[in-house]
Design an enzyme around this catalytic site. Structure first.
Site, PDB file in Angstrom:
ATOM      1  N   LYS A   8       0.841  -1.237  -0.078  1.00  0.00           N
ATOM      2  CA  LYS A   8       0.145   0.115  -0.115  1.00  0.00           C
ATOM      3  C   LYS A   8       0.859   1.144  -0.057  1.00  0.00           C
ATOM      4  CE  LYS A   8       0.520   1.726   4.344  1.00  0.00           C
ATOM      5  NZ  LYS A   8       0.902   3.041   4.781  1.00  0.00           N
ATOM      6  N   PRO A  89       9.388  -4.310   0.270  1.00  0.00           N
ATOM      7  CA  PRO A  89      10.549  -3.847   1.140  1.00  0.00           C
ATOM      8  C   PRO A  89      10.009  -3.862   2.654  1.00  0.00           C
ATOM      9  CG  PRO A  89      10.693  -2.247  -0.455  1.00  0.00           C
ATOM     10  CD  PRO A  89       9.561  -3.169  -0.543  1.00  0.00           C
ATOM     11  N   VAL A  90      10.637  -4.534   3.545  1.00  0.00           N
ATOM     12  CA  VAL A  90      10.398  -4.476   4.921  1.00  0.00           C
ATOM     13  C   VAL A  90      10.516  -3.411   5.900  1.00  0.00           C
ATOM     14  CG1 VAL A  90      11.007  -5.799   7.147  1.00  0.00           C
ATOM     15  CG2 VAL A  90      10.694  -6.775   4.904  1.00  0.00           C
ATOM     16  N   ALA A  92       9.022  -0.252   5.479  1.00  0.00           N
ATOM     17  CA  ALA A  92       9.235   0.676   4.610  1.00  0.00           C
ATOM     18  C   ALA A  92       8.061   1.541   4.365  1.00  0.00           C
ATOM     19  CB  ALA A  92       9.249  -0.138   3.332  1.00  0.00           C
ATOM     20  N   GLY A  93       7.094   1.316   5.368  1.00  0.00           N
ATOM     21  CA  GLY A  93       5.906   2.124   5.281  1.00  0.00           C
ATOM     22  C   GLY A  93       4.718   1.929   4.175  1.00  0.00           C
ATOM     23  N   ALA A  95       3.245  -1.300   4.420  1.00  0.00           N
ATOM     24  CA  ALA A  95       2.380  -2.374   5.028  1.00  0.00           C
ATOM     25  C   ALA A  95       2.625  -3.711   4.413  1.00  0.00           C
ATOM     26  CB  ALA A  95       0.867  -2.045   4.628  1.00  0.00           C
ATOM     27  N   GLY A  96       3.800  -3.989   4.390  1.00  0.00           N
ATOM     28  CA  GLY A  96       4.096  -5.567   3.682  1.00  0.00           C
ATOM     29  C   GLY A  96       3.598  -6.603   4.588  1.00  0.00           C
ATOM     30  N   GLY A  97       4.117  -6.254   6.053  1.00  0.00           N
ATOM     31  CA  GLY A  97       3.527  -7.512   7.063  1.00  0.00           C
ATOM     32  C   GLY A  97       1.995  -7.515   7.089  1.00  0.00           C
ATOM     33  N   SER A  98       1.352  -6.283   7.147  1.00  0.00           N
ATOM     34  CA  SER A  98      -0.066  -5.983   7.172  1.00  0.00           C
ATOM     35  C   SER A  98      -0.680  -6.825   5.949  1.00  0.00           C
ATOM     36  CB  SER A  98      -0.473  -4.613   7.521  1.00  0.00           C
ATOM     37  OG  SER A  98       0.065  -4.196   8.596  1.00  0.00           O
ATOM     38  N   ASP A 131      -3.071  -1.591  10.131  1.00  0.00           N
ATOM     39  CA  ASP A 131      -3.035  -1.455   8.535  1.00  0.00           C
ATOM     40  C   ASP A 131      -3.685  -2.805   8.203  1.00  0.00           C
ATOM     41  OD1 ASP A 131      -2.203   1.222   7.954  1.00  0.00           O
ATOM     42  OD2 ASP A 131      -0.071   0.315   7.812  1.00  0.00           O
TER      43      ASP A 131
HETATM   44  O1  C5P Z   1      -1.222  -1.026  15.140  1.00  0.00           O
HETATM   45  P1  C5P Z   1       0.007  -1.354  14.805  1.00  0.00           P
HETATM   46  O2  C5P Z   1       0.781  -2.388  15.472  1.00  0.00           O
HETATM   47  O3  C5P Z   1       0.643  -1.291  13.252  1.00  0.00           O
HETATM   48  O4  C5P Z   1       0.861   0.224  15.189  1.00  0.00           O
HETATM   49  C1  C5P Z   1       2.235   0.059  15.612  1.00  0.00           C
HETATM   50  C2  C5P Z   1       2.710   1.567  16.319  1.00  0.00           C
HETATM   51  O5  C5P Z   1       2.270   2.578  15.543  1.00  0.00           O
HETATM   52  C3  C5P Z   1       1.678   1.475  17.784  1.00  0.00           C
HETATM   53  O6  C5P Z   1       2.319   0.772  18.653  1.00  0.00           O
HETATM   54  C4  C5P Z   1       1.669   3.100  17.766  1.00  0.00           C
HETATM   55  O7  C5P Z   1       2.557   3.452  18.577  1.00  0.00           O
HETATM   56  C5  C5P Z   1       1.714   3.656  16.465  1.00  0.00           C
HETATM   57  N1  C5P Z   1       0.417   4.095  15.948  1.00  0.00           N
HETATM   58  C6  C5P Z   1      -0.260   5.137  16.288  1.00  0.00           C
HETATM   59  N2  C5P Z   1      -1.479   5.308  15.902  1.00  0.00           N
HETATM   60  C7  C5P Z   1      -2.156   4.716  15.031  1.00  0.00           C
HETATM   61  C8  C5P Z   1      -1.532   3.523  14.394  1.00  0.00           C
HETATM   62  C9  C5P Z   1      -0.310   3.241  15.142  1.00  0.00           C
HETATM   63  O8  C5P Z   1       0.123   5.862  17.495  1.00  0.00           O
HETATM   64  N3  C5P Z   1      -3.406   5.106  14.406  1.00  0.00           N
END
Ligand code: C5P
Length: 279
Positions: A8, A89-90, A92-93, A95-98, A131
């Site tokens: 994404k 890419p890991v 990387a922003g 959302a590969g794992g998601s 994500d």
């Molecule tokens: O939900 P996820 O595990 O992907 O989020 C990773 C980290 O990103 C959270 O622990 C939090 O620090 C931050 N986060 C946030 N607000 C969001 C999504 C993520 O602060 N809406």
């Protein structure tokens, strides 16, 4: 069963405020692109492997967490082996794992015949990561709340995407911790971008892309992101932005040759540069 997990991009990322649960309320326009991981899912005993030796294959991997969440939510005792061929890419922003987790949810839904709707799968995915619900649905969407409140949008007009991941990691929680919502000066024009999508106006949508995380990067990281954006724009991108908590930068092109030229120029300096299309 084989399943594709698409990367994404954030066409926009805005942070509206900090929540009591420690998360942030976000407003993001998301887009899936053809850069993808391939998952092979077979009935088995819960084993997992990937082509990247440094990735965890146990319950720290979002794909394993998704399988466990699916079993819990449906009461189905479906043990599977998951093999992931990673191309996204890991860290990387993108959302590969998601996206891998979302692909596992969709695959288990089919394999078990559980018959859950995409919305029900997205709800299960919310417990795995912010994500994941978007990745279950994919396409062009507005994501709000923690990222789990979704609204489908008119698709971004088909275009060429050049994606460049610089080789430094960014920790998502650490970057969120640097954000002071009251101090955000520049924000994306989310409404304007949605209006451009409604008109099918690629150039106007691309021009309005922005990610508020760009402003909280350390100065030397920020200059590197800006330099990549400049190369993309120089080569003819209609717009360029960082995706998610970075560090990946992407540009949108209406011209295939210009996109290839940008890919070539960035490849001289960076190892992880990709040409993709919107999905
Ligand atoms: O939900 P996820 O595990 O992907 O989020 C990773 C980290 O990103 C959270 O622990 C939090 O620090 C931050 N986060 C946030 N607000 C969001 C999504 C993520 O602060 N809406």
């Amino acid at each position: 069963m084989q399943a594709l997990a698409y990367a994404k991009l954030n066409l926009t990322l805005d942070i509206l405020g900090k929540r009591e649960d420690g998360y942030h309320n976000l407003q993001m326009v998301m887009q899936s692109i053809s850069l993808s991981d391939t998952l092979t899912i077979t009935p088995g005993s819960g084993r997992m492997d990937t082509n990247l030796s440094y990735l965890p294959s146990d319950e720290r991997n979002l794909a394993q967490l998704a399988a466990a969440a699916f079993r819990r939510a449906t009461g189905q005792d479906c043990q599977v082996d998951i093999s992931i061929d990673k191309h996204i890419p890991v860290c990387a922003g993108m959302a590969g794992g998601s996206s891998d987790a979302a692909a596992v949810l969709r695959a288990l839904n089919q394999l078990t015949g559980a018959g859950l709707t995409p919305e029900q799968l997205a709800k299960i995915g919310a417990a795995v990561g912010s994500d994941v619900p978007y990745c279950v649905l994919g396409g062009t969407a507005l994501a709000e709340g923690r990222g789990e409140v979704l609204q489908a949008l008119p698709p971004l007009p088909a275009c060429h995407v050049v994606v460049c991941k610089p080789p430094f990691p960014i920790s998502t929680p650490q970057l969120f911790a640097r954000v002071d919502v009251k101090k955000i000066v520049r924000r994306p024009d989310t409404r304007g971008l949605i209006a451009a999508l409604e008109r099918g106006d690629l150039a106007d949508a691309a021009r309005r892309m922005y990610n508020v995380f760009e402003d909280v990067l350390e100065p030397r990281r920020r200059s590197e992101i800006d330099a990549i954006k400049s190369v993309l724009i120089d080569c003819g991108a209609l717009g360029a932005s960082m995706t998610g908590s970075g560090p990946t930068v992407f540009g949108l092109f209406d011209n295939a040759q210009a996109a290839r030229q940008a890919q070539q120029r960035l490849s001289e300096q960076y190892r992880e540069v990709f040409l993709a299309e919107t999905v």
